[in-house]
Motif scaffolding. Structure first.
Motif, PDB file in Angstrom:
ATOM      1  N   GLY A  48      48.412   1.072  31.624  1.00 11.92           N
ATOM      2  CA  GLY A  48      48.330   1.942  30.464  1.00 11.92           C
ATOM      3  C   GLY A  48      49.681   2.175  29.812  1.00 11.92           C
ATOM      4  O   GLY A  48      49.763   2.451  28.615  1.00 11.92           O
ATOM      5  N   GLN A  49      50.746   2.033  30.596  1.00 11.12           N
ATOM      6  CA  GLN A  49      52.100   2.183  30.083  1.00 11.12           C
ATOM      7  C   GLN A  49      52.670   0.864  29.570  1.00 11.12           C
ATOM      8  O   GLN A  49      53.839   0.788  29.207  1.00 11.12           O
ATOM      9  N   GLY A  50      51.819  -0.183  29.564  1.00 13.13           N
ATOM     10  CA  GLY A  50      52.277  -1.490  29.096  1.00 13.13           C
ATOM     11  C   GLY A  50      52.924  -2.338  30.157  1.00 13.13           C
ATOM     12  O   GLY A  50      53.487  -3.402  29.869  1.00 13.13           O
ATOM     13  N   GLY A  51      52.852  -1.901  31.419  1.00 14.57           N
ATOM     14  CA  GLY A  51      53.467  -2.643  32.511  1.00 14.57           C
ATOM     15  C   GLY A  51      52.500  -3.572  33.205  1.00 14.57           C
ATOM     16  O   GLY A  51      51.334  -3.694  32.837  1.00 14.57           O
ATOM     17  N   VAL A  52      53.003  -4.253  34.234  1.00 11.81           N
ATOM     18  CA  VAL A  52      52.240  -5.250  34.983  1.00 11.81           C
ATOM     19  C   VAL A  52      52.278  -4.903  36.468  1.00 11.81           C
ATOM     20  O   VAL A  52      53.360  -4.660  37.025  1.00 11.81           O
ATOM     21  N   PHE A  53      51.117  -4.891  37.108  1.00  9.30           N
ATOM     22  CA  PHE A  53      51.009  -4.647  38.552  1.00  9.30           C
ATOM     23  C   PHE A  53      50.610  -5.962  39.211  1.00  9.30           C
ATOM     24  O   PHE A  53      49.528  -6.495  38.970  1.00  9.30           O
ATOM     25  N   ALA A  54      51.493  -6.491  40.056  1.00  6.92           N
ATOM     26  CA  ALA A  54      51.273  -7.799  40.686  1.00  6.92           C
ATOM     27  C   ALA A  54      51.310  -7.682  42.202  1.00  6.92           C
ATOM     28  O   ALA A  54      52.217  -7.064  42.760  1.00  6.92           O
ATOM     29  N   ILE A  55      50.337  -8.290  42.864  1.00 10.08           N
ATOM     30  CA  ILE A  55      50.354  -8.369  44.330  1.00 10.08           C
ATOM     31  C   ILE A  55      51.413  -9.383  44.739  1.00 10.08           C
ATOM     32  O   ILE A  55      51.413 -10.520  44.266  1.00 10.08           O
ATOM     33  N   ALA A  56      52.325  -8.976  45.632  1.00 10.29           N
ATOM     34  CA  ALA A  56      53.403  -9.862  46.068  1.00 10.29           C
ATOM     35  C   ALA A  56      53.044 -10.534  47.394  1.00 10.29           C
ATOM     36  O   ALA A  56      52.507  -9.898  48.299  1.00 10.29           O
ATOM     37  N   HIS A  57      53.350 -11.836  47.480  1.00 11.60           N
ATOM     38  CA  HIS A  57      53.153 -12.640  48.699  1.00 11.60           C
ATOM     39  C   HIS A  57      52.058 -12.068  49.602  1.00 11.60           C
ATOM     40  O   HIS A  57      52.331 -11.571  50.706  1.00 11.60           O
ATOM     41  N   PRO A  58      50.786 -12.123  49.180  1.00 16.18           N
ATOM     42  CA  PRO A  58      49.701 -11.436  49.903  1.00 16.18           C
ATOM     43  C   PRO A  58      49.454 -11.945  51.310  1.00 16.18           C
ATOM     44  O   PRO A  58      48.889 -11.213  52.126  1.00 16.18           O
ATOM     45  N   CYS A  59      49.883 -13.172  51.617  1.00 20.05           N
ATOM     46  CA  CYS A  59      49.565 -13.750  52.926  1.00 20.05           C
ATOM     47  C   CYS A  59      50.780 -13.922  53.822  1.00 20.05           C
ATOM     48  O   CYS A  59      50.722 -14.679  54.800  1.00 20.05           O
ATOM     49  N   PHE A  60      51.877 -13.236  53.515  1.00 20.23           N
ATOM     50  CA  PHE A  60      52.996 -13.223  54.447  1.00 20.23           C
ATOM     51  C   PHE A  60      52.542 -12.505  55.721  1.00 20.23           C
ATOM     52  O   PHE A  60      52.047 -11.381  55.652  1.00 20.23           O
ATOM     53  N   PRO A  61      52.695 -13.110  56.896  1.00 21.09           N
ATOM     54  CA  PRO A  61      52.166 -12.502  58.129  1.00 21.09           C
ATOM     55  C   PRO A  61      52.812 -11.175  58.487  1.00 21.09           C
ATOM     56  O   PRO A  61      52.211 -10.365  59.203  1.00 21.09           O
ATOM     57  N   THR A  62      54.040 -10.912  57.999  1.00 23.09           N
ATOM     58  CA  THR A  62      54.715  -9.669  58.348  1.00 23.09           C
ATOM     59  C   THR A  62      54.307  -8.505  57.444  1.00 23.09           C
ATOM     60  O   THR A  62      54.550  -7.346  57.780  1.00 23.09           O
ATOM     61  N   MET A  63      53.701  -8.797  56.281  1.00 21.28           N
ATOM     62  CA  MET A  63      53.306  -7.734  55.358  1.00 21.28           C
ATOM     63  C   MET A  63      52.113  -8.176  54.512  1.00 21.28           C
ATOM     64  O   MET A  63      52.197  -8.259  53.299  1.00 21.28           O
ATOM     65  N   PRO A  64      50.973  -8.466  55.141  1.00 20.47           N
ATOM     66  CA  PRO A  64      49.809  -8.965  54.389  1.00 20.47           C
ATOM     67  C   PRO A  64      49.227  -7.891  53.476  1.00 20.47           C
ATOM     68  O   PRO A  64      49.373  -6.694  53.722  1.00 20.47           O
ATOM     69  N   TRP A  65      48.570  -8.341  52.426  1.00 16.07           N
ATOM     70  CA  TRP A  65      47.971  -7.418  51.462  1.00 16.07           C
ATOM     71  C   TRP A  65      46.703  -6.814  52.050  1.00 16.07           C
ATOM     72  O   TRP A  65      45.723  -7.509  52.289  1.00 16.07           O
ATOM     73  N   GLN A  66      46.721  -5.510  52.296  1.00 12.65           N
ATOM     74  CA  GLN A  66      45.583  -4.825  52.897  1.00 12.65           C
ATOM     75  C   GLN A  66      45.240  -3.545  52.128  1.00 12.65           C
ATOM     76  O   GLN A  66      44.799  -2.563  52.706  1.00 12.65           O
ATOM     77  N   ARG A  67      45.422  -3.604  50.822  1.00 12.23           N
ATOM     78  CA  ARG A  67      45.138  -2.437  49.990  1.00 12.23           C
ATOM     79  C   ARG A  67      43.843  -2.589  49.199  1.00 12.23           C
ATOM     80  O   ARG A  67      43.468  -1.702  48.447  1.00 12.23           O
ATOM     81  N   GLY A  68      43.175  -3.730  49.340  1.00 16.37           N
ATOM     82  CA  GLY A  68      41.962  -3.937  48.566  1.00 16.37           C
ATOM     83  C   GLY A  68      42.291  -4.019  47.093  1.00 16.37           C
ATOM     84  O   GLY A  68      42.993  -4.929  46.658  1.00 16.37           O
ATOM     85  N   LEU A  69      41.818  -3.073  46.302  1.00 17.94           N
ATOM     86  CA  LEU A  69      41.980  -2.957  44.863  1.00 17.94           C
ATOM     87  C   LEU A  69      41.060  -3.943  44.136  1.00 17.94           C
ATOM     88  O   LEU A  69      41.073  -5.147  44.389  1.00 17.94           O
ATOM     89  N   SER A  70      40.290  -3.408  43.227  1.00 13.32           N
ATOM     90  CA  SER A  70      39.327  -4.231  42.484  1.00 13.32           C
ATOM     91  C   SER A  70      39.921  -4.820  41.226  1.00 13.32           C
ATOM     92  O   SER A  70      39.319  -5.665  40.593  1.00 13.32           O
ATOM     93  N   TYR A  71      41.131  -4.373  40.853  1.00 13.03           N
ATOM     94  CA  TYR A  71      41.726  -4.878  39.623  1.00 13.03           C
ATOM     95  C   TYR A  71      43.239  -4.830  39.703  1.00 13.03           C
ATOM     96  O   TYR A  71      43.830  -3.786  39.972  1.00 13.03           O
TER      97      TYR A  71
END
Length: 229
Positions: A48-71
């Motif tokens: 909404g502020q004109g920015g971008v939200f990007a998932i970073a390196h989702p499959c790095f074994p030390t910090m995998p993406w586990q936040r879900g999020l539908s968008y």
């Protein structure tokens, strides 16, 4: 200041437990939360502020993406060297990500990627992005070097963004519209996607452009700078 380099304000958001996101163009400081509903609210506020939200390196074994999020707006499909990071194992994820449907198939995209053999963490990230795209997510693919020392080259890989002009607003808009591709280095191959709606010899749309349903369309892909080709 520089006449050649445009600096985009950005930040890392998240933690090793649940995964990290990259926020480009933040206008307020987003709170850090483990609640997925609140985290989705952060995404909406950033956009909404004109920015971008990007998932970073989702499959790095030390910090995998586990936040879900539908968008989200983008997913980092390539971080550091393509085969330089070991893959994510299903055991690295929280137990809830082992959920399976009535046919025994894993439900979560991150779990499907983690259970795919013979892939690096980046190969899994590309698969994660592809699964999410097939499920309806419209997210730009991006790449980053994650350089924190002289031993890690900056800009390898590199994200190309199709933008109307060289400004922060235009580049963020290009990211939000999915007008990106990723290359190994700035001197590596370049890819140009175009569409000729009605197939009448006129280019009508570029990467991530809108093509009308039912119209005969020619798609053109030009690859420039491939060694030996």
């Amino acid at each position: 200041s520089s006449k050649k380099v445009l600096v985009i304000p950005a930040m890392e958001w998240g933690d090793e437990k649940n995964g990290v996101a990259l926020i480009y163009g933040p206008r307020t400081m987003p709170e850090l939360t483990e609640n997925r509903i609140d985290a989705q609210g952060v995404v909406y506020r950033v956009q909404g502020q004109g920015g971008v939200f990007a998932i970073a390196h989702p499959c790095f074994p030390t910090m995998p993406w586990q936040r879900g999020l539908s968008y989200v707006n983008a997913i980092e499909v390539w971080c550091r060297s393509w085969n330089g990071v070991p893959p994510l194992a299903l055991e690295n994820l929280a137990k809830e990500y082992g959920l399976r449907d009535k046919n025994g198939k894993l439900v979560y995209s991150i779990a499907l990627a983690a259970s795919t053999p013979r892939l690096s963490a980046n190969g899994q990230a590309e698969l994660f992005w592809d699964i999410e795209m097939n499920r309806g997510l419209k997210a730009a693919p991006i790449g980053g070097s994650l350089s924190s020392s002289p031993k890690v080259p900056i800009g390898e890989p590199v994200t190309y963004v199709y933008a109307e002009n060289k400004s922060v607003a235009a580049i963020l808009d290009g990211l939000l519209r999915g007008r990106t591709y990723v290359a190994k280095t700035p001197s590596g191959p370049q890819v140009y996607f175009q569409g000729d709606v009605l197939a009448n010899g006129t280019v009508d749309v570029n990467v991530s452009g809108v093509v009308p349903v039912g119209a005969e369309t020619d798609f053109i892909v030009n690859v420039v700078g491939v060694k030996g080709k």
